[in-house]
Every structure is written in C-alpha cells, then in structure tokens.
Design a protein around this motif. Structure first.
Motif, PDB file in Angstrom:
ATOM      1  N   GLU A  70      52.179  32.462  23.421  1.00  0.00           N
ATOM      2  CA  GLU A  70      51.031  33.166  22.304  1.00  0.00           C
ATOM      3  C   GLU A  70      49.472  32.857  21.956  1.00  0.00           C
ATOM      4  N   ASP A  71      49.394  32.769  23.302  1.00  0.00           N
ATOM      5  CA  ASP A  71      47.531  31.370  23.091  1.00  0.00           C
ATOM      6  C   ASP A  71      46.614  31.408  24.067  1.00  0.00           C
ATOM      7  N   TYR A  72      46.082  31.037  24.614  1.00  0.00           N
ATOM      8  CA  TYR A  72      44.865  31.441  25.999  1.00  0.00           C
ATOM      9  C   TYR A  72      45.765  30.448  26.487  1.00  0.00           C
ATOM     10  N   GLN A  73      45.542  30.978  28.124  1.00  0.00           N
ATOM     11  CA  GLN A  73      46.259  30.325  28.922  1.00  0.00           C
ATOM     12  C   GLN A  73      45.129  30.525  29.748  1.00  0.00           C
ATOM     13  N   LEU A  74      44.657  28.637  30.770  1.00  0.00           N
ATOM     14  CA  LEU A  74      44.207  29.125  32.609  1.00  0.00           C
ATOM     15  C   LEU A  74      45.129  29.298  33.199  1.00  0.00           C
ATOM     16  N   THR A  75      44.380  29.949  34.009  1.00  0.00           N
ATOM     17  CA  THR A  75      45.611  29.952  35.435  1.00  0.00           C
ATOM     18  C   THR A  75      44.708  31.010  36.640  1.00  0.00           C
ATOM     19  N   LEU A  76      45.715  31.505  37.389  1.00  0.00           N
ATOM     20  CA  LEU A  76      45.290  32.043  38.689  1.00  0.00           C
ATOM     21  C   LEU A  76      45.184  33.545  38.731  1.00  0.00           C
ATOM     22  N   PRO A  77      44.115  33.860  39.687  1.00  0.00           N
ATOM     23  CA  PRO A  77      44.803  35.510  39.323  1.00  0.00           C
ATOM     24  C   PRO A  77      45.893  35.849  40.010  1.00  0.00           C
ATOM     25  N   LYS A  78      46.426  36.952  39.372  1.00  0.00           N
ATOM     26  CA  LYS A  78      47.612  37.293  40.029  1.00  0.00           C
ATOM     27  C   LYS A  78      47.919  38.580  39.313  1.00  0.00           C
ATOM     28  N   GLY A  79      48.547  39.351  40.305  1.00  0.00           N
ATOM     29  CA  GLY A  79      49.554  40.801  39.559  1.00  0.00           C
ATOM     30  C   GLY A  79      50.744  41.170  40.372  1.00  0.00           C
ATOM     31  N   LEU A  80      50.837  42.500  40.228  1.00  0.00           N
ATOM     32  CA  LEU A  80      51.770  42.886  41.584  1.00  0.00           C
ATOM     33  C   LEU A  80      50.653  43.628  42.438  1.00  0.00           C
ATOM     34  N   VAL A  81      51.279  43.866  44.069  1.00  0.00           N
ATOM     35  CA  VAL A  81      50.657  44.652  44.823  1.00  0.00           C
ATOM     36  C   VAL A  81      51.008  45.675  44.392  1.00  0.00           C
ATOM     37  N   GLU A  82      50.514  47.295  44.562  1.00  0.00           N
ATOM     38  CA  GLU A  82      51.129  48.072  44.326  1.00  0.00           C
ATOM     39  C   GLU A  82      51.494  48.827  45.627  1.00  0.00           C
ATOM     40  N   ALA A  83      52.070  49.985  44.735  1.00  0.00           N
ATOM     41  CA  ALA A  83      53.187  50.832  46.424  1.00  0.00           C
ATOM     42  C   ALA A  83      51.753  51.353  47.637  1.00  0.00           C
ATOM     43  N   GLY A  84      52.089  51.148  48.758  1.00  0.00           N
ATOM     44  CA  GLY A  84      50.700  51.577  49.260  1.00  0.00           C
ATOM     45  C   GLY A  84      50.038  50.317  50.335  1.00  0.00           C
ATOM     46  N   GLU A  85      49.988  49.070  49.414  1.00  0.00           N
ATOM     47  CA  GLU A  85      49.266  48.218  49.716  1.00  0.00           C
ATOM     48  C   GLU A  85      50.055  46.764  50.492  1.00  0.00           C
ATOM     49  N   THR A  86      49.136  46.127  51.373  1.00  0.00           N
ATOM     50  CA  THR A  86      49.671  44.745  52.150  1.00  0.00           C
ATOM     51  C   THR A  86      49.368  44.004  50.733  1.00  0.00           C
ATOM     52  N   LEU A  87      49.996  42.626  50.860  1.00  0.00           N
ATOM     53  CA  LEU A  87      49.745  41.600  50.349  1.00  0.00           C
ATOM     54  C   LEU A  87      48.172  41.381  49.805  1.00  0.00           C
ATOM     55  N   ILE A  88      47.510  41.337  51.421  1.00  0.00           N
ATOM     56  CA  ILE A  88      46.075  41.283  50.933  1.00  0.00           C
ATOM     57  C   ILE A  88      45.110  41.947  50.447  1.00  0.00           C
ATOM     58  N   GLU A  89      45.818  43.303  50.889  1.00  0.00           N
ATOM     59  CA  GLU A  89      45.144  44.402  49.728  1.00  0.00           C
ATOM     60  C   GLU A  89      44.993  44.417  48.425  1.00  0.00           C
ATOM     61  N   GLY A  90      46.641  43.796  48.121  1.00  0.00           N
ATOM     62  CA  GLY A  90      46.585  43.389  46.653  1.00  0.00           C
ATOM     63  C   GLY A  90      46.138  42.387  45.850  1.00  0.00           C
ATOM     64  N   ALA A  91      45.657  41.444  46.544  1.00  0.00           N
ATOM     65  CA  ALA A  91      45.101  39.839  45.817  1.00  0.00           C
ATOM     66  C   ALA A  91      43.544  40.908  46.130  1.00  0.00           C
ATOM     67  N   ASN A  92      43.373  41.119  46.970  1.00  0.00           N
ATOM     68  CA  ASN A  92      41.594  41.724  46.505  1.00  0.00           C
ATOM     69  C   ASN A  92      41.521  42.081  45.630  1.00  0.00           C
ATOM     70  N   ARG A  93      42.348  43.108  45.357  1.00  0.00           N
ATOM     71  CA  ARG A  93      42.499  44.382  44.151  1.00  0.00           C
ATOM     72  C   ARG A  93      42.407  43.186  43.185  1.00  0.00           C
ATOM     73  N   GLU A  94      43.382  42.125  42.927  1.00  0.00           N
ATOM     74  CA  GLU A  94      43.167  41.518  41.580  1.00  0.00           C
ATOM     75  C   GLU A  94      41.865  40.563  41.252  1.00  0.00           C
ATOM     76  N   LEU A  95      41.923  40.105  42.449  1.00  0.00           N
ATOM     77  CA  LEU A  95      40.218  39.939  42.215  1.00  0.00           C
ATOM     78  C   LEU A  95      39.267  40.338  42.336  1.00  0.00           C
ATOM     79  N   LYS A  96      39.156  41.305  42.453  1.00  0.00           N
ATOM     80  CA  LYS A  96      38.051  41.740  42.263  1.00  0.00           C
ATOM     81  C   LYS A  96      38.545  42.637  40.179  1.00  0.00           C
TER      82      LYS A  96
END
Length: 187
Positions: A70-96
């Motif tokens: 219940e507060d603002y937190q400092l963290t690293l970019p993250k998320g789910l890899v979508e269907a059809g994406e490789t791990l790196i493609e999902g990581a790059n999308r999350e970064l963008k």
C-alpha cells in the motif's frame, strides 16, 4: 530423497490473478499431508524481471504503486511473458513499456522462486544493456518514475523504506558480482 507422490490437486479458489490449490501428498515414509498453495498465475506464462544496465556501474529502476505494501516501491521492471513471445522478447517489451527503453544485448541470469513452500510461480532474471529509447504503451494505471542508481550504493539502497523487494535486491547483487568478476557480456 524420493519425491512425495501427489495423491490429488484441486482448485479451491480462482481470481483474475491467483489460483489457490489444495495439494495432497504421500511421503516415502507413508505420511500423508494436505497443503495449500498459490498455483501458477498468468495461464502458465513465464514471468521476467529485468536489470537494465546504463553501464557496468549504473542501472535503471522504476517507482510504482505496490498494492501489497500500500505504498510506492522502488523495483526493477518486470511482468509476464505473453503468449508467442520468447523470454527476451517479453523482457524487451516490458522494458519499453515501463522505462521507455529497449536493449540490444541480453543475458539470462537466473530464476528465482518467491516462496517455494506456498507458491508455484518463479521469475526469470535477465540483464539488459545497449539501451535505446523506445516507448510502448503498457498496462500501468499511471506513469512510472524511472530512477538511475549505482551498484556501489547497494547498501544505501537497501536501507531505503521504499525498496523492499527481495528478488530485486538479490538480482542486483548477483549482477554486480558477476560484472565485477567479468562474467557478464564477455565480448
């Protein structure tokens, strides 16, 4: 050691994000136990956390609202890899989506579990470098704040009340150590 036999697994509760399961096990000594756990989320998709390197000492982080604390937190970019994406493609999308940058170089670092006794999920940690500006629209309800930090200030970062995510801290220490040992991005 011999793994326990799974006697049964049934779904107790399912929400948009979570599935609670009941798991009944029989151990090699004959003992039977029933456990509750959070099942795999996101339809079985992989999760990814990115350490975006500006250079060998600096990295980018995001500040976002965390419903759990219940507060603002400092963290690293993250998320789910979508269907059809490789791990790196999902990581790059999350970064963008989250920091407005893509990356040209990638290293798959490790995979973490958060609470293996109670959760099936894990997160893949990847390191990105060769950042370039490119913004994609994400699913965040408000703009994320991007901050630059350095590996030589990890102790101070860890003392901040707005930085409490253990996965992010562990990932940063691993990346720092591997960079110092010359194990990442050997050209």
């Amino acid at each position: 050691m011999k793994k326990p036999e799974i006697l049964g697994c049934r779904e107790l509760v399912k929400t948009r994000l979570f599935r609670v399961e009941e798991l009944t096990l029989k151990f090699s000594n004959g003992a039977e136990r029933t456990y509750e756990r959070l099942g795999r989320f996101g339809g079985g998709h992989k999760a990814v956390m990115v350490v975006p390197l500006v250079d060998n000492n600096r990295f980018l982080m995001i500040r976002e609202y965390a419903a759990g604390t219940e507060d603002y937190q400092l963290t690293l970019p993250k998320g789910l890899v979508e269907a059809g994406e490789t791990l790196i493609e999902g990581a790059n999308r999350e970064l963008k989506e989250e920091i407005g940058h893509g990356a040209t170089q990638w290293h798959e670092l490790t995979q973490f579990t958060l609470s293996p006794n109670y959760m099936c999920s894990s997160i893949h940690v990847v390191v990105a470098r060769g950042l370039y500006e490119e913004k994609l629209e994400g699913d965040e309800p408000e703009p994320l704040i991007v901050e630059e930090h350095s590996f030589d200030q990890l102790l101070e970062l860890n003392e901040r009340p707005d930085f409490s995510e253990g996965r992010a801290l562990a990932a940063l220490y691993l990346v720092r150590d591997q960079l110092q040992q010359g194990l990442l991005f050997q050209d």
